[in-house]
Design an enzyme around this catalytic site. Structure first.
Site, PDB file in Angstrom:
ATOM      1  N   ASP A 120      -3.151  -5.625  -5.023  1.00  0.00           N
ATOM      2  CA  ASP A 120      -3.389  -6.061  -6.395  1.00  0.00           C
ATOM      3  C   ASP A 120      -4.804  -5.792  -6.878  1.00  0.00           C
ATOM      4  OD1 ASP A 120      -4.683  -7.862  -4.816  1.00  0.00           O
ATOM      5  OD2 ASP A 120      -3.689  -9.652  -5.594  1.00  0.00           O
TER       6      ASP A 120
ATOM      7  N   ASP B  83      -7.606  -1.857  -3.462  1.00  0.00           N
ATOM      8  CA  ASP B  83      -6.345  -1.318  -2.940  1.00  0.00           C
ATOM      9  C   ASP B  83      -5.962   0.014  -3.586  1.00  0.00           C
ATOM     10  OD1 ASP B  83      -5.852  -3.628  -1.327  1.00  0.00           O
ATOM     11  OD2 ASP B  83      -5.200  -4.685  -3.120  1.00  0.00           O
TER      12      ASP B  83
ATOM     13  N   ASP C 147      -1.215  -6.008   1.357  1.00  0.00           N
ATOM     14  CA  ASP C 147      -2.376  -6.863   1.172  1.00  0.00           C
ATOM     15  C   ASP C 147      -1.912  -8.307   1.373  1.00  0.00           C
ATOM     16  OD1 ASP C 147      -5.022  -7.536   0.413  1.00  0.00           O
ATOM     17  OD2 ASP C 147      -4.313  -8.036  -1.582  1.00  0.00           O
TER      18      ASP C 147
END
Length: 903
Positions: free
Chosen positions: A639, A643, A335
């Site tokens: 986070d 995700d 990410d």
């Protein structure tokens, strides 16, 4: 007619106007009546995420025993019990139980990921029913309810917004968007990504400022959060590469052992005519010698030591096998926001009418320089730049303060970046407000797309400062400020510079001013229409972490591909990727483009593209799966709750510990306590070392087991008395192999470990070369011990003494071979190789003590039928061990020569 259509026909709420959405759920601006709300609650159920069906604790516990390694340990326990060796039986059964308990606990922790997502739903909601506004438990919300959102409210369900006033919602946990999203009431196209559906507010997100009313269109499992929960519940945890290899290896080994045992038994009974009971005992000894009882225990210890080393480097491992899996990772999908970047907005560029100013410094630390064409400049000597900095600081409701050991922003991150920019010029916002006190303001509203403030200068003149979307500010400007004063605005120049700055991945704000008195008693939108002076365009970005840049380079050096998957815009993602050297010069693939590809097409594309933008949770999950279908071992970092499904599906899920949501942490295998991507590179190094150490142990253990088996088989073929009794075989395996082999778990990573390519996921632990090494050393050990036994029997030595010599010959061969095993290929004929491991030296000393006890302690002599040895006998034993050591080193030297020529 149902209130809502079936899910397969559920409308795309973001494509409908607010009135159309309200009509579809059959409600009014006054909300539902209490009776209607009760009916709908009975129809749709509470607004909560239902827990998935779980196995009961007994089934979960029993399932932990379904493991070939535990079967082997149980088989070994049966063998020891047959010989009344109940201490060893107890040790083996305890190891089996401990493994099962650990697996039971870890499975329970993994299931808590679903609980974390369910807890993200808001506990309360402000609802309008029958024209009356009041607060209710959010679980009682139903489709058709009218709700009110205020700053600080967690959105309790998926809502189609009906009226909005300066509403901005923090959606990072759901979409990965780094900034709060400005909301409006306008419908958007059907293919817009989740983060671009500005007329919607989604369950689990947070209203950071403004107010709104909206109609609930989805609750519980039908919300976007609920869909993620369903994805997470349907994902099965994938097995790790090493566990797959160990399971395959164990199955093959068990099959080989059973075939050899059966052939040996048949040969003894039908060819040599041995009594069935004698042959049975001999086969039991053969099986006992071949079963690698110590393997599961050593694997657990090796992984646990890896966990401890990683913890010291801020990587908290939640699932033991993840330690090793990191060592085999071929792709890291990361990410962007808060993982590769700082999650702190930074002004990098200020474009004025006659120059573009670059600004150094990162994050909220007010330390940086201004430069034009590489030459540092003083903002106070550049009147246009100074005016822009003044407007950016004063037309601002944010706060900047130092707390603990770092600078932090209060309010909007973009406004915080402007405050930092002002401080880099040497003046605080407090000083500027003292010189230019605020009189009035118009807060930012999505309809206006600007914020305006009124100030008075030292002469008492009234000024209006504005900041906002470039296209909106440019439209209200008639002039632009230059070093020589105002002039007619060159609209094409500003639009060209806006496009150029946006192409660099920077978010844009425009700043302008006008000396004017409001037409009325206070500042009003009618005062912010035309005649303004354009000052500057400000380019803002969430910069990469310096350590992340280095970590990405380390990963590339280790043969690991790094891919960035983010919910942010494509231009921003490409710009950040270029700075990180992730996919430089290559296009970014957006979520909308991913949605158009079937699985086969995506699998072809995913190998070449490294930056993926505007990705939804479904897209992230598909990308991870596509990479795995291509044979990659995938680590996924993230986070947010968006995700979580991909974190769970990946071979290694890595969550951020500081800024990560609980859902992300609970779905992950590892948590970074410092949110530092660089920690992953260190964890990969440890993971590779763990795998190396497991291979070293297997290469150490198998020749020992193979040598014992060769001794038994050779004795049978030659018609000799058994050189090793079953009890003595178990003594060697449990008391010495595990003791000595345990030292290999403490071996440090070898030099150059991060310059290797990742091992192929399909690579077998016992390759052709390793099989040769096992056979070669097995023959050395077995031949030396058997030769000594045969020699002693021929000299008339007592059987007990000859067997004791054979046992000690095998054990001392292991001691010397332990030193060989410290390096699989490299020589140990140096100080580091012989004395470089304190654990190996201690293990050898402990093993010597055990063998002395085995040989001389009366109780041990009674149990194992051993006998005392003379000094000359010990010289023979040591001589055999040394011969194994030097011949094994010669084999390594020849192998290095062959491999170097092959390269």
């Amino acid at each position: 007619m149902p209130v809502l259509p079936p899910e397969s026909q559920t409308p795309l709420w973001h494509t409908l106007s607010a009135d159309e959405a309200r009509e579809r759920v059959q409600t009014s601006p006054e909300g539902l009546s209490e009776d209607e709300a009760a009916k709908r609650l009975a129809q749709y159920g509470p607004n909560r995420l239902a827990p998935p069906r779980k196995r009961g604790p007994i089934k979960r516990f029993l399932a932990q025993f379904h493991n070939i390694l535990l079967y082997i340990m149980l088989a070994a326990a049966v063998v020891t019990a047959l010989f009344d060796h109940f201490i060893d039986t107890g040790v083996l059964l305890a190891a089996v139980l401990i493994n099962a308990v650990i697996g039971f606990i870890q499975e329970g922790k993994a299931e808590s990921a679903l609980d974390a997502i369910r807890n993200m739903l808001s506990p309360h909601a402000t609802v309008v029913r029958a024209g009356r506004r009041y607060e209710i438990d959010a679980s009682l919300l139903v489709p058709g309810d009218i709700i009110v959102l205020n700053p600080g409210d967690k959105v309790p369900a998926d809502v189609r917004l009906m009226s909005v006033k300066t509403l901005r919602i923090e959606e990072a946990a759901l979409t990965g968007e780094s900034l709060p999203v400005e909301k409006d009431i306008h419908p958007v196209g059907p293919d817009e990504a989740l983060g671009d559906r500005t007329g919607m507010a989604f369950a689990g997100t947070l209203a950071v400022n403004g107010q709104a009313t909206g109609v609930v269109v989805a609750t519980g499992a039908h919300t976007e959060l609920g869909k993620i929960n369903q994805m997470l519940a349907s994902i099965r945890q994938v097995s790790t590469p090493m566990m797959r290899q160990i399971n395959h290896f164990s199955y093959v080994l068990a099959l080989v052992i059973m075939i050899i045992a059966a052939l040996t038994f048949a040969y003894g009974v039908w060819v040599r005519g041995e009594p069935v009971i004698d042959m049975f005992m001999m086969v039991v000894a053969l099986v006992a010698s071949a079963i690698p009882e110590g393997l599961p225990a050593i694997m657990t210890v090796t992984l646990a030591l890896g966990v401890q080393r990683m913890a010291r480097q801020k990587a908290i491992v939640r699932r033991l096998p993840a330690v090793e899996t990191l060592g085999s990772v071929t792709v890291i999908c990361s990410d962007k926001t808060g993982t590769l970047t700082r999650n702190e907005m930074t002004v990098q560029r200020v474009v004025c009418s006659d120059e573009a100013v670059d600004v150094s410094g990162v994050g909220y630390e007010p330390d940086g320089k201004f430069s034009v064409d590489g030459q540092e400049v003083d903002p106070e000597l550049h009147p246009v730049l100074a005016a822009a900095l003044r407007v950016g600081t004063l037309c601002n409701d944010g706060g900047l303060f130092f707390e603990g050991d770092r600078w932090q922003v209060e309010g909007d991150p973009t406004e915080g970046a402007l405050l930092v920019l002002g401080r880099k010029a040497g003046r605080t916002e407090t000083e500027r407000h003292a010189d230019w006190p605020r009189v009035d303001s118009i807060p930012f509203e999505s309809e206006n797309r600007y914020m305006a403030t009124q100030h008075r200068d030292a002469q008492g003149l009234s000024w209006v400062f504005v900041k906002g979307a470039p296209e909106r500010i440019i439209d209200m400007c008639s002039f632009e400020l230059t070093a020589d004063g105002p002039r007619r605005i060159q609209v094409d120049y500003w639009r060209r510079m806006a496009n150029d700055t946006a192409a660099r991945g920077l978010r844009l704000l425009a700043l302008a001013q006008k000396q004017t008195e409001p037409a009325g008693a206070c500042l009003a939108p009618e005062d912010v229409v035309e005649g303004y002076v354009m000052l500057a365009l400000v380019g803002i970005i969430d910069l990469p972490r310096d350590e992340a840049i280095r970590a990405v380079a380390d990963c590339h050096g280790a043969g690991i591909r790094v891919k960035m998957i983010t919910g942010d815009h494509a231009d921003t993602a490409k710009a950040i990727g270029a700075q990180l050297n992730i996919g430089p010069g290559k296009p970014a693939l957006t979520g909308a483009e991913i949605a158009l590809l079937d699985d086969a097409a995506l699998a072809r594309v995913v190998a070449d593209i490294d930056v993926f933008a505007r990705a939804s949770p479904e897209h992230k999950l598909r990308l991870v799966h596509a990479l795995q279908q291509q044979g990659h071992v995938v680590a996924m970092t993230g986070d947010g709750v968006n995700d979580a499904p991909a974190l769970k599906r990946a071979d290694v899920g890595v969550a951020m510990g500081l800024k990560g949501t609980e859902a992300a942490k609970d779905a992950s295998d590892m948590v970074l306590a410092d949110d530092n991507f660089a920690t992953i590179a260190a964890a990969v190094r440890e993971g590779r070392a763990v795998y190396d150490n497991v291979k070293k142990f297997i290469l150490f253990m198998l020749p020992t087991n193979g040598g014992e088996a060769l001794i038994v088989i050779a004795a049978l073929l030659l018609g000799l008395a058994l050189p090793l009794t079953p009890a003595q075989v178990l003594w060697i395996n449990m008391a010495t192999v595990s003791t000595l082999g345990l030292a290999l778990a403490f071996e440090k990573p070898e030099s150059g470990i991060m310059q290797r390519d990742p091992r192929p996921p399909t690579e077998r632990i016992l390759s052709g070369f390793f099989a040769w090494r096992v056979v070669f050393v097995s023959v050395l050990m077995g031949g030396g011990a058997l030769g000594l036994f045969v020699w002693e029997i021929a000299q008339g030595t007592d059987l007990a003494v000859a067997r004791t010599l054979a046992v000690n010959a095998v054990v001392f061969s292991e001691m010397f071979y332990l030193l060989n095993s410290r390096h699989i290929y490299d020589s140990v004929l140096n100080r580091e190789g012989i004395l470089g491991s304190r654990h190996c030296l201690v293990a050898i000393l402990v093993c010597i003590g055990l063998q002395l006890a085995f040989t001389y302690v009366p109780l041990m002599q009674t149990i194992f039928v051993s006998a005392g040895l003379s000094f000359t006998d010990w010289l023979k034993v040591v001589g055999i061990g040394l011969s194994v050591f030097f011949v094994a080193e010669a084999e390594k030297m020849i192998s290095r020569i062959i491999f170097s020529r092959a390269r």
